[in-house]
Enzyme design. Structure first.
Site, PDB file in Angstrom:
ATOM      1  N   GLU A  99     -16.521 -27.526   3.403  1.00  0.00           N
ATOM      2  CA  GLU A  99     -16.588 -28.265   2.261  1.00  0.00           C
ATOM      3  C   GLU A  99     -15.561 -29.618   2.580  1.00  0.00           C
ATOM      4  O   GLU A  99     -14.141 -28.803   1.530  1.00  0.00           O
ATOM      5  CB  GLU A  99     -17.368 -29.191   1.417  1.00  0.00           C
ATOM      6  CG  GLU A  99     -17.486 -29.500   0.548  1.00  0.00           C
ATOM      7  CD  GLU A  99     -18.821 -29.589  -0.103  1.00  0.00           C
ATOM      8  OE1 GLU A  99     -19.752 -28.626  -0.363  1.00  0.00           O
ATOM      9  OE2 GLU A  99     -18.433 -30.054  -2.113  1.00  0.00           O
ATOM     10  N   LYS A 104     -21.029 -21.513  -3.949  1.00  0.00           N
ATOM     11  CA  LYS A 104     -20.418 -22.290  -3.430  1.00  0.00           C
ATOM     12  C   LYS A 104     -18.906 -21.869  -4.357  1.00  0.00           C
ATOM     13  O   LYS A 104     -19.090 -22.062  -5.981  1.00  0.00           O
ATOM     14  CB  LYS A 104     -21.121 -23.929  -3.204  1.00  0.00           C
ATOM     15  CG  LYS A 104     -19.267 -24.687  -3.889  1.00  0.00           C
ATOM     16  CD  LYS A 104     -20.164 -26.650  -3.544  1.00  0.00           C
ATOM     17  CE  LYS A 104     -18.878 -27.053  -4.373  1.00  0.00           C
ATOM     18  NZ  LYS A 104     -19.100 -28.350  -3.819  1.00  0.00           N
ATOM     19  N   ASN A 109     -22.391 -33.560 -10.078  1.00  0.00           N
ATOM     20  CA  ASN A 109     -21.330 -33.751 -10.834  1.00  0.00           C
ATOM     21  C   ASN A 109     -21.699 -33.684 -12.006  1.00  0.00           C
ATOM     22  O   ASN A 109     -22.538 -33.075 -12.337  1.00  0.00           O
ATOM     23  CB  ASN A 109     -20.833 -35.149 -11.199  1.00  0.00           C
ATOM     24  CG  ASN A 109     -19.543 -35.691  -9.809  1.00  0.00           C
ATOM     25  OD1 ASN A 109     -20.145 -36.296  -9.653  1.00  0.00           O
ATOM     26  ND2 ASN A 109     -18.501 -35.824  -9.630  1.00  0.00           N
ATOM     27  N   ASP A 152     -25.869 -37.829  -3.020  1.00  0.00           N
ATOM     28  CA  ASP A 152     -25.757 -38.302  -3.717  1.00  0.00           C
ATOM     29  C   ASP A 152     -26.501 -39.490  -4.718  1.00  0.00           C
ATOM     30  O   ASP A 152     -26.146 -40.422  -4.335  1.00  0.00           O
ATOM     31  CB  ASP A 152     -24.264 -37.705  -4.344  1.00  0.00           C
ATOM     32  CG  ASP A 152     -24.262 -37.431  -6.279  1.00  0.00           C
ATOM     33  OD1 ASP A 152     -24.877 -38.571  -7.090  1.00  0.00           O
ATOM     34  OD2 ASP A 152     -23.074 -37.107  -6.860  1.00  0.00           O
ATOM     35  N   ASN A 171     -18.984 -34.802   0.713  1.00  0.00           N
ATOM     36  CA  ASN A 171     -19.224 -36.090  -0.253  1.00  0.00           C
ATOM     37  C   ASN A 171     -18.272 -37.125  -0.317  1.00  0.00           C
ATOM     38  O   ASN A 171     -18.231 -37.357  -1.686  1.00  0.00           O
ATOM     39  CB  ASN A 171     -20.226 -35.362  -1.608  1.00  0.00           C
ATOM     40  CG  ASN A 171     -19.136 -34.098  -2.310  1.00  0.00           C
ATOM     41  OD1 ASN A 171     -18.526 -32.700  -1.912  1.00  0.00           O
ATOM     42  ND2 ASN A 171     -18.573 -35.082  -2.784  1.00  0.00           N
ATOM     43  N   HIS A 228     -24.951 -32.997  -3.574  1.00  0.00           N
ATOM     44  CA  HIS A 228     -23.523 -33.118  -4.048  1.00  0.00           C
ATOM     45  C   HIS A 228     -24.480 -33.339  -5.552  1.00  0.00           C
ATOM     46  O   HIS A 228     -25.094 -33.628  -6.222  1.00  0.00           O
ATOM     47  CB  HIS A 228     -22.272 -34.103  -3.834  1.00  0.00           C
ATOM     48  CG  HIS A 228     -21.539 -34.129  -4.682  1.00  0.00           C
ATOM     49  ND1 HIS A 228     -21.941 -35.321  -6.187  1.00  0.00           N
ATOM     50  CD2 HIS A 228     -20.355 -33.748  -4.610  1.00  0.00           C
ATOM     51  CE1 HIS A 228     -20.636 -35.136  -6.620  1.00  0.00           C
ATOM     52  NE2 HIS A 228     -20.031 -34.298  -6.271  1.00  0.00           N
TER      53      HIS A 228
HETATM   54 MG    MG Z   1     -17.664 -31.944  -2.399  1.00  0.00          MG
END
Ligand code: MG
Length: 442
Positions: free
Chosen positions: A264, A209, A340, A311, A287, A338
């Site tokens: 995305e 990605k 972080n 998420d 997301n 997703h």
């Molecule tokens: Mg994203």
């Protein structure tokens, strides 16, 4: 009847559990921590030298502890602490009760602001964001008391390992004033291809990605095409975080139709993504425009997305994320995850959830390779990405253990680093004063 099992009170609406049993919560601590983060570029700026997280440790009367991890922004930590105070005396087996107490803690929330996701996710549910870490910690406790992994509590593992994608970022070689990091710079297609080779060599990823929204769409499309040339069989995705206009998204989307696995968040809104989806023959993932249960009906009505990237940090924890999985199944939406910047507790939670979710249809996102192995609050060695996947821990609970010394060290790092919230934009503007936050940008 066995006497070794928990004495669980089946109660859904009582404000407090009254039975004395092993799962009564007696202590909740919330500890903000910081860990080194490379200068990863995105549409809102650049990652600061440290990423912040909050570590939640919930302890019960019998000394069982459960772990949760969430955003480390000051306002979020304040909310976590307010909720933590109400959870004393609650029942770790009663997540409905925990959810009600979290809701109660949020009644006086005026003026706190801030949500901990760097300006990119704006309509997530406040209650679900605060609930998440407590839900995960409660499940960790439940698993430890019952002697089963969290995946079993979530219905049983349907897979032994969970596949992740290699998450590529345009980046500088190092933070200004610091030496280059181990990854070096990547500010053009060749740089990203080199980064991808390292990702694939080191971790065996079988999907890639690219975080986009950083450079002109022309450069980012060329980067995807360069990745295709270097990795002819690899599923590829790009995520410009909603900074393209509908027109740009359609143009780039059509160009990349033969190349991408999915596109995305090309645009920010449900309406704009629906317009892109109608014009481009690519699955649209999000997301950003479907980030809470409130977003689901309008997104489905508009035909805005094909794939929801869940998420658990903002969908209310693992059980609520399973609710989302059922909605995805019902409406024939794809599902993945997703990420972080995160530490091992979040990673373990993602893995337990994915293990127990039938319809995880794509390799999930993770920032795991971007942190130093030494920067974590869990005892190392459990979570390793090999051949692009992580073996699902089978020990009771999440399957990871807290390293108390590391927690203290990383809390000291938090105090020393001086950051109290994520702000990629201000950091970028301190380096490039002309940087503007513009959506859409192209
Ligand atoms: Mg994203």
């Amino acid at each position: 009847m066995s006497t070794s099992g928990p004495d669980v009170t089946i109660s859904t609406l009582t404000p407090r559990a009254t039975a004395t049993h092993r799962a009564i919560i007696t202590e909740v601590t919330v500890t903000p921590v910081a860990f080194a983060d490379p200068p990863l570029l995105n549409s809102v700026g650049v990652h600061e030298p440290f990423a912040l997280r909050a570590i939640v440790v919930v302890r019960t009367a019998d000394g069982v502890y459960g772990l949760g991890e969430t955003y480390g922004d000051e306002a979020h930590v304040t909310r976590l602490n307010r909720a933590a105070a109400l959870l004393i005396g609650a029942d770790a087996f009663n997540i409905n009760q925990i959810s009600a107490l979290v809701a109660e803690s949020l009644l006086e929330d005026q003026g706190l602001g801030g949500h901990g996701t760097g300006g990119m996710v704006t309509t997530t549910s406040l209650q679900d964001r605060v609930l998440s870490a407590f839900d995960v910690a409660a499940l960790d406790i439940q698993g430890k008391i019952l002697g089963v992994p969290v995946s079993t509590l979530l219905g049983g593992a349907v897979r032994d390992e969970v596949a992740f994608s290699g998450y590529l970022f345009y980046k500088w070689a190092g933070h200004p004033g610091q030496s280059p990091d181990a990854w070096g710079g990547a500010v053009d297609p060749a740089g990203i291809v080199a980064q991808a080779r390292k990702m694939v060599n080191d971790y065996g990823f079988t999907a890639l990605k690219l975080k986009g929204g950083v450079f002109e769409p022309e450069i980012e499309a060329a980067t995807i095409e360069a990745l295709r040339e270097a990795f002819p069989e690899m599923p590829l995705r790009i995520d410009p975080n909603g900074v393209w206009t509908v027109q740009t998204a359609i143009k780039v989307g059509k160009r990349l139709e033969p190349v991408l696995e999915y596109l995305e968040d090309p645009c920010l809104s449900i309406a704009d993504n629906a317009a892109v989806r109608a014009a481009v023959n690519l699955p649209i993932a999000t997301n950003m425009c479907v980030v809470s249960f409130n977003d689901v009906p309008p997104a489905i009505a508009a035909g805005a997305v094909d794939i929801v990237l869940s998420d658990h940090h903002f969908w209310g924890g693992l059980r609520r994320s399973q609710g989302l999985a059922s909605i995805a199944e019902t409406f024939k939406l794809g599902l993945s995850m997703h990420s972080n910047s995160h530490l091992g507790i979040s990673f373990a939670a993602m893995i337990q959830l994915a293990a127990a979710t039938k319809n995880i249809d794509y390799a999930c996102d993770t920032h795991w390779p971007w942190k130093l192995a030494s920067d974590d609050v869990i005892v190392p060695g459990v979570l390793e990405i090999k051949d692009g996947s992580v073996k699902v821990p089978t020990k009771p609970g999440l399957g990871v253990e807290l390293d108390e010394e590391a927690l203290e060290r990383m809390h000291q790092q938090y105090l020393k680093c001086g950051l109290t919230k994520r702000d990629d934009t201000t950091y970028m503007q301190s380096i490039q004063p002309d940087f503007q936050l513009t959506t859409p940008r192209w």
